[in-house]
Enzyme design. Structure first.
Site, PDB file in Angstrom:
ATOM      1  N   SER A  91       0.876  -1.367  -0.100  1.00 38.93           N
ATOM      2  CA  SER A  91      -0.117   0.260  -0.294  1.00 38.93           C
ATOM      3  C   SER A  91       0.358   1.337   0.074  1.00 38.93           C
ATOM      4  O   SER A  91       2.062   1.320  -0.553  1.00 38.93           O
ATOM      5  CB  SER A  91      -0.579  -0.086   1.741  1.00 38.93           C
ATOM      6  OG  SER A  91      -2.109   0.757   1.474  1.00 38.93           O
ATOM      7  N   HIS A 229      -7.809  -6.687   1.073  1.00 37.55           N
ATOM      8  CA  HIS A 229      -6.498  -6.118   0.411  1.00 37.55           C
ATOM      9  C   HIS A 229      -5.312  -6.265   2.353  1.00 37.55           C
ATOM     10  O   HIS A 229      -4.137  -6.090   1.556  1.00 37.55           O
ATOM     11  CB  HIS A 229      -6.671  -4.086   1.555  1.00 37.55           C
ATOM     12  CG  HIS A 229      -5.602  -2.910   1.502  1.00 37.55           C
ATOM     13  ND1 HIS A 229      -5.352  -2.649   0.170  1.00 37.55           N
ATOM     14  CD2 HIS A 229      -5.029  -1.987   2.284  1.00 37.55           C
ATOM     15  CE1 HIS A 229      -4.513  -1.912   0.217  1.00 37.55           C
ATOM     16  NE2 HIS A 229      -4.598  -1.551   1.758  1.00 37.55           N
TER      17      HIS A 229
END
Length: 260
Positions: A91, A229
């Site tokens: 990320s 995620h």
């Protein structure tokens, strides 16, 4: 060990390491997310955990732009040649890794053997798509959006006490990630890049991760795994094995431009 505003932890120094692998964490997180990886990586690799400012015991406040982090990281890396090195970021950490590699490339400094980027849709693509930037939302809205996006580990978002503690840090990190554009040094990296994602990640799924192919002249592919995620949170083994495979492939090549 420090890299300017960054802290860099080396849990187990490896004399004459074949590779240094730098791991960079997500927005609002810390290096502890990678602790379970240490036992899974090759013993001949020296692992270094990069900690963004603003965390517990840090000497510097959280940075609100990626270039501040990547410039500090690039300076640290330029001082530590000639051991070959690679970097993986999840990320926000993926953006820092990629921007650092671009800065090193532009400065003619020794570049990484490989860059792994995870959980992000790539340069010029927003993690919030058509939504307003997350970092400016009211507290309740920000928390709700992050729950919907699977944007932080569930235990942080569901626990009000934990959320209150991490919210300022999360906002700063998100501002850095959401305002980053790779315009200083272009957006094309001349090093091998692999992209990683969870197949149910609402922030950066399989199609999104493929955007990274446009920003390297050697794209090794999208490696996708079951999950959202934080697809590697419960079992990092499949991801770590994929990283080792890609890095080993790159290291096994005979390259005329090897580090001095």
């Amino acid at each position: 060990m420090t890299g300017g505003i960054l802290s860099i932890v080396c849990p187990k120094p490896v004399p004459d390491a074949k590779l240094r692998l730098y791991l960079l964490h997500h927005a609002g997180g810390s290096h502890t997310v990678f602790r379970p990886w240490l036992a899974l990586l090759p013993e001949s690799w020296e692992v270094r955990l990069v900690i963004a400012p603003g965390r517990a015991k840090a000497s510097y406040p959280a940075a609100r732009d990626i270039t501040t982090l990547s410039d500090a990281f690039a300076r640290h890396l330029d001082e530590r040649r000639p051991t070959p090195y690679a970097m993986f970021g999840h990320s926000m950490g993926g953006l820092v890794a990629f921007d650092t590699a671009l800065a090193l490339q532009a400065g003619g400094m020794p570049q990484p053997e490989w860059v792994g980027v995870s959980g992000h849709p790539g340069p010029f693509h927003s993690i919030t798509r058509t939504r307003p930037p997350l970092y400016g939302l009211p507290s309740a809205d920000l928390r709700a959006e992050l729950i919907a996006l699977d944007g932080l580990p569930d235990r942080v978002l569901r626990d009000k006490w934990l959320w209150q503690r991490v919210e300022p840090l999360v906002r700063a990190d998100l501002e850095a990630a959401e305002t980053w554009h790779p315009t200083r040094h272009g957006s094309l990296l001349t090093r091998p890049v692999s992209a990683f994602c969870g197949d149910r990640d609402p922030v950066a799924g399989i199609t999104d991760a493929a955007n990274w192919s446009q920003h390297t002249n050697e794209f090794l592919g999208v490696r996708h795994f079951p999950g959202g995620h934080f697809y590697f949170q419960d079992d990092p083994g499949p991801l770590v094995r994929s990283i080792v495979a890609d890095v080993s492939t790159v290291l096994g090549r005979s390259r005329p431009h090897a580090l001095p």
